[in-house]
Scaffold this motif. Structure first.
Motif, mmCIF file in Angstrom:
data_model
loop_
_atom_site.group_PDB
_atom_site.id
_atom_site.type_symbol
_atom_site.label_atom_id
_atom_site.label_comp_id
_atom_site.label_asym_id
_atom_site.label_seq_id
_atom_site.Cartn_x
_atom_site.Cartn_y
_atom_site.Cartn_z
ATOM 1 N N ALA A 14 4.728 -7.613 0.643
ATOM 2 C CA ALA A 14 3.857 -6.729 -0.235
ATOM 3 C C ALA A 14 2.525 -6.472 0.473
ATOM 4 O O ALA A 14 1.828 -5.507 0.375
ATOM 5 C CB ALA A 14 3.654 -7.105 -1.532
ATOM 6 N N ASP A 15 1.835 -7.752 1.063
ATOM 7 C CA ASP A 15 0.676 -7.870 1.545
ATOM 8 C C ASP A 15 0.320 -6.966 2.847
ATOM 9 O O ASP A 15 -0.133 -6.226 3.117
ATOM 10 C CB ASP A 15 0.198 -9.225 1.910
ATOM 11 C CG ASP A 15 -0.293 -10.077 0.777
ATOM 12 O OD1 ASP A 15 -0.579 -9.575 -0.189
ATOM 13 O OD2 ASP A 15 -0.539 -11.149 0.979
ATOM 14 N N GLU A 16 1.802 -7.122 3.667
ATOM 15 C CA GLU A 16 1.869 -6.306 4.827
ATOM 16 C C GLU A 16 1.929 -4.857 4.782
ATOM 17 O O GLU A 16 1.394 -4.029 5.232
ATOM 18 C CB GLU A 16 3.029 -6.830 5.810
ATOM 19 C CG GLU A 16 2.980 -7.983 6.141
ATOM 20 C CD GLU A 16 4.636 -8.618 6.800
ATOM 21 O OE1 GLU A 16 5.435 -7.784 6.910
ATOM 22 O OE2 GLU A 16 4.545 -9.682 6.966
ATOM 23 N N MET A 17 2.712 -4.530 3.449
ATOM 24 C CA MET A 17 2.726 -2.976 3.183
ATOM 25 C C MET A 17 1.435 -2.563 2.809
ATOM 26 O O MET A 17 1.003 -1.462 3.140
ATOM 27 C CB MET A 17 3.802 -2.697 2.197
ATOM 28 C CG MET A 17 5.047 -3.130 2.667
ATOM 29 S SD MET A 17 6.535 -3.102 1.366
ATOM 30 C CE MET A 17 6.387 -1.231 0.946
ATOM 31 N N LEU A 18 0.726 -3.262 2.172
ATOM 32 C CA LEU A 18 -0.511 -2.907 1.599
ATOM 33 C C LEU A 18 -1.642 -2.715 2.702
ATOM 34 O O LEU A 18 -2.593 -1.916 2.867
ATOM 35 C CB LEU A 18 -1.297 -3.722 0.680
ATOM 36 C CG LEU A 18 -2.694 -3.234 0.086
ATOM 37 C CD1 LEU A 18 -2.572 -1.913 -0.716
ATOM 38 C CD2 LEU A 18 -3.030 -4.444 -1.069
ATOM 39 N N LEU A 19 -1.735 -3.577 3.664
ATOM 40 C CA LEU A 19 -2.456 -3.610 4.765
ATOM 41 C C LEU A 19 -2.250 -2.363 5.920
ATOM 42 O O LEU A 19 -3.019 -1.782 6.168
ATOM 43 C CB LEU A 19 -2.342 -4.940 5.715
ATOM 44 C CG LEU A 19 -3.134 -6.082 4.919
ATOM 45 C CD1 LEU A 19 -2.655 -7.311 5.849
ATOM 46 C CD2 LEU A 19 -4.572 -5.847 4.890
ATOM 47 N N GLU A 20 -1.033 -2.131 5.860
ATOM 48 C CA GLU A 20 -0.611 -1.059 6.644
ATOM 49 C C GLU A 20 -0.944 0.561 5.885
ATOM 50 O O GLU A 20 -1.662 1.235 6.692
ATOM 51 C CB GLU A 20 0.939 -0.834 7.019
ATOM 52 C CG GLU A 20 1.656 0.243 8.045
ATOM 53 C CD GLU A 20 2.858 0.019 8.304
ATOM 54 O OE1 GLU A 20 3.553 1.022 8.211
ATOM 55 O OE2 GLU A 20 3.311 -1.366 8.653
ATOM 56 N N ARG A 21 -0.832 0.430 4.679
ATOM 57 C CA ARG A 21 -1.245 1.555 3.986
ATOM 58 C C ARG A 21 -2.939 1.578 4.025
ATOM 59 O O ARG A 21 -3.342 2.967 4.216
ATOM 60 C CB ARG A 21 -1.096 1.471 2.357
ATOM 61 C CG ARG A 21 -1.225 2.622 1.698
ATOM 62 C CD ARG A 21 -0.956 2.257 0.242
ATOM 63 N NE ARG A 21 -1.204 3.302 -0.859
ATOM 64 C CZ ARG A 21 -2.514 3.412 -1.666
ATOM 65 N NH1 ARG A 21 -3.119 2.416 -1.347
ATOM 66 N NH2 ARG A 21 -2.752 4.418 -2.297
#
Length: 68
Positions: free
Chosen positions: A43-50
Motif C-alpha cells: 500500500a505504501d508503494e502504491m501511494l508513493l507511485e500515485r
C-alpha cells in the motif's frame, strides 16, 4: 513514516484493505503479522507511485495530453 493528508489517508486505507485481501488469498499459511506488514509495504508503494504521478501531471506542460 510518511505523513498523509486526510484524503491520502482514505486512499491508503482503501489500498490497504484491497491489498490485504489479496495477500490473505495468496499466503494462507503465513501469520497475521506477515500479512499486515506485507500489505502495508505494498500500500505504501502504491501511494508513493500515485503521489509521483500526481506531481508529474502538475509539472507537465499544459499541452501535454496523457492518461489520467
Amino acid at each position: 513514516m510518511i505523513r498523509l493528508s486526510p484524503s491520502e489517508q482514505l486512499v491508503w486505507d482503501a489500498f490497504f484493505v484491497s491489498v490485504t485481501a489479496q495477500v490473505i488469498q495468496q499466503t494462507r499459511d503465513r501469520g497475521p503479522e506477515y500479512i499486515a506488514e506485507r500489505a502495508a509495504e505494498i500500500a505504501d508503494e502504491m501511494l508513493l507511485e500515485r503521489r509521483e504521478r500526481c506531481a508529474e501531471r502538475r509539472h507537465a506542460p499544459v499541452d501535454w495530453v496523457g492518461p489520467a
